[in-house]
Write a protein that holds these residues in place. Structure first.
Motif, mmCIF file in Angstrom:
data_model
loop_
_atom_site.group_PDB
_atom_site.id
_atom_site.type_symbol
_atom_site.label_atom_id
_atom_site.label_comp_id
_atom_site.label_asym_id
_atom_site.label_seq_id
_atom_site.Cartn_x
_atom_site.Cartn_y
_atom_site.Cartn_z
ATOM 1 N N SER A 63 0.800 -1.220 0.000
ATOM 2 C CA SER A 63 0.000 0.000 0.000
ATOM 3 C C SER A 63 0.833 1.270 0.000
ATOM 4 N N VAL A 64 2.112 1.169 0.364
ATOM 5 C CA VAL A 64 2.955 2.368 0.423
ATOM 6 C C VAL A 64 4.135 2.301 -0.531
ATOM 7 N N LYS A 65 4.312 1.181 -1.194
ATOM 8 C CA LYS A 65 5.453 0.998 -2.081
ATOM 9 C C LYS A 65 5.440 2.060 -3.174
ATOM 10 N N GLY A 66 6.585 2.692 -3.372
ATOM 11 C CA GLY A 66 6.690 3.743 -4.370
ATOM 12 C C GLY A 66 6.347 5.125 -3.850
ATOM 13 N N LYS A 87 -2.264 9.995 1.066
ATOM 14 C CA LYS A 87 -3.682 9.802 0.790
ATOM 15 C C LYS A 87 -4.445 9.823 2.116
ATOM 16 N N PRO A 88 -5.730 10.142 2.082
ATOM 17 C CA PRO A 88 -6.514 10.119 3.322
ATOM 18 C C PRO A 88 -6.439 8.779 4.046
ATOM 19 N N GLU A 89 -6.309 7.700 3.312
ATOM 20 C CA GLU A 89 -6.240 6.379 3.933
ATOM 21 C C GLU A 89 -4.908 6.124 4.632
ATOM 22 N N ASP A 90 -3.955 7.034 4.504
ATOM 23 C CA ASP A 90 -2.704 6.932 5.254
ATOM 24 C C ASP A 90 -2.853 7.493 6.669
ATOM 25 N N THR A 91 -4.000 8.093 6.955
ATOM 26 C CA THR A 91 -4.238 8.653 8.282
ATOM 27 C C THR A 91 -4.179 7.555 9.334
ATOM 28 N N GLY A 118 4.324 6.557 19.381
ATOM 29 C CA GLY A 118 3.475 6.847 18.239
ATOM 30 C C GLY A 118 3.382 8.323 17.934
ATOM 31 N N THR A 119 3.159 8.628 16.669
ATOM 32 C CA THR A 119 2.943 10.005 16.229
ATOM 33 C C THR A 119 1.800 10.003 15.226
ATOM 34 N N LEU A 120 0.892 10.962 15.373
ATOM 35 C CA LEU A 120 -0.325 10.983 14.569
ATOM 36 C C LEU A 120 -0.085 11.675 13.238
ATOM 37 N N VAL A 121 -0.504 11.013 12.186
ATOM 38 C CA VAL A 121 -0.494 11.578 10.841
ATOM 39 C C VAL A 121 -1.938 11.662 10.361
ATOM 40 N N THR A 122 -2.355 12.848 9.993
ATOM 41 C CA THR A 122 -3.707 13.059 9.488
ATOM 42 C C THR A 122 -3.625 13.652 8.090
ATOM 43 N N VAL A 123 -4.244 12.974 7.136
ATOM 44 C CA VAL A 123 -4.229 13.430 5.748
ATOM 45 C C VAL A 123 -5.647 13.835 5.370
ATOM 46 N N SER A 124 -5.823 15.096 5.049
ATOM 47 C CA SER A 124 -7.144 15.603 4.700
ATOM 48 C C SER A 124 -7.354 15.528 3.193
#
Length: 125
Positions: A63-66, A87-91, A118-124
């Protein structure tokens, strides 16, 4: 006592980039495996990427390759996760992990001995 401290999370728009850092302390790391995992709300923790410190071999989730790149700075005892084309699904909350010694099956959370907070990543969108 081994400590892993993540940083670099935050809010980013879809298509943007972030770089996560994981600073390790408490012992020297030579041929350990360092990994990144993530956990989205209501979902199980999933493997993202891993790197073998002895040699630099890497592996990624499909899902993250590339888009994502794991790297390290041995002098700083730090591992990075460069995340591009987010992408939003990386949140998710992203966790850094380390093994006590060299292990196989890097995609499995149970092979790792140490974890960061842990560290929070939010993709809008």
């Amino acid at each position: 006592q081994v400590q892993l401290v993540e940083s670099g999370g935050g809010l980013v728009q879809a298509g943007g980039s972030l770089r996560l850092s994981c600073a390790a302390s408490g012992r020297s790391f030579s041929d350990n495996v360092m990994g990144w995992f993530r956990q989205a709300p209501g979902k199980e923790r999933e493997f993202v990427a891993a790197l073998r410190l002895g040699g630099g071999s890497t592996t990624y989730a499909d899902s993250v390759k590339g888009r994502f790149t794991i790297s390290r700075d041995n002098a700083k005892n730090t591992v990075y996760l460069q995340m591009n084309s987010l992408k939003p699904e990386d949140t998710a909350v992203y966790y850094c992990a380390a093994t006590e010694s060299y292990r196989t099956y890097w995609q499995l959370a149970r092979v790792y001995d140490y974890w960061g907070q842990g560290t929070l990543v939010t993709v809008s969108s």
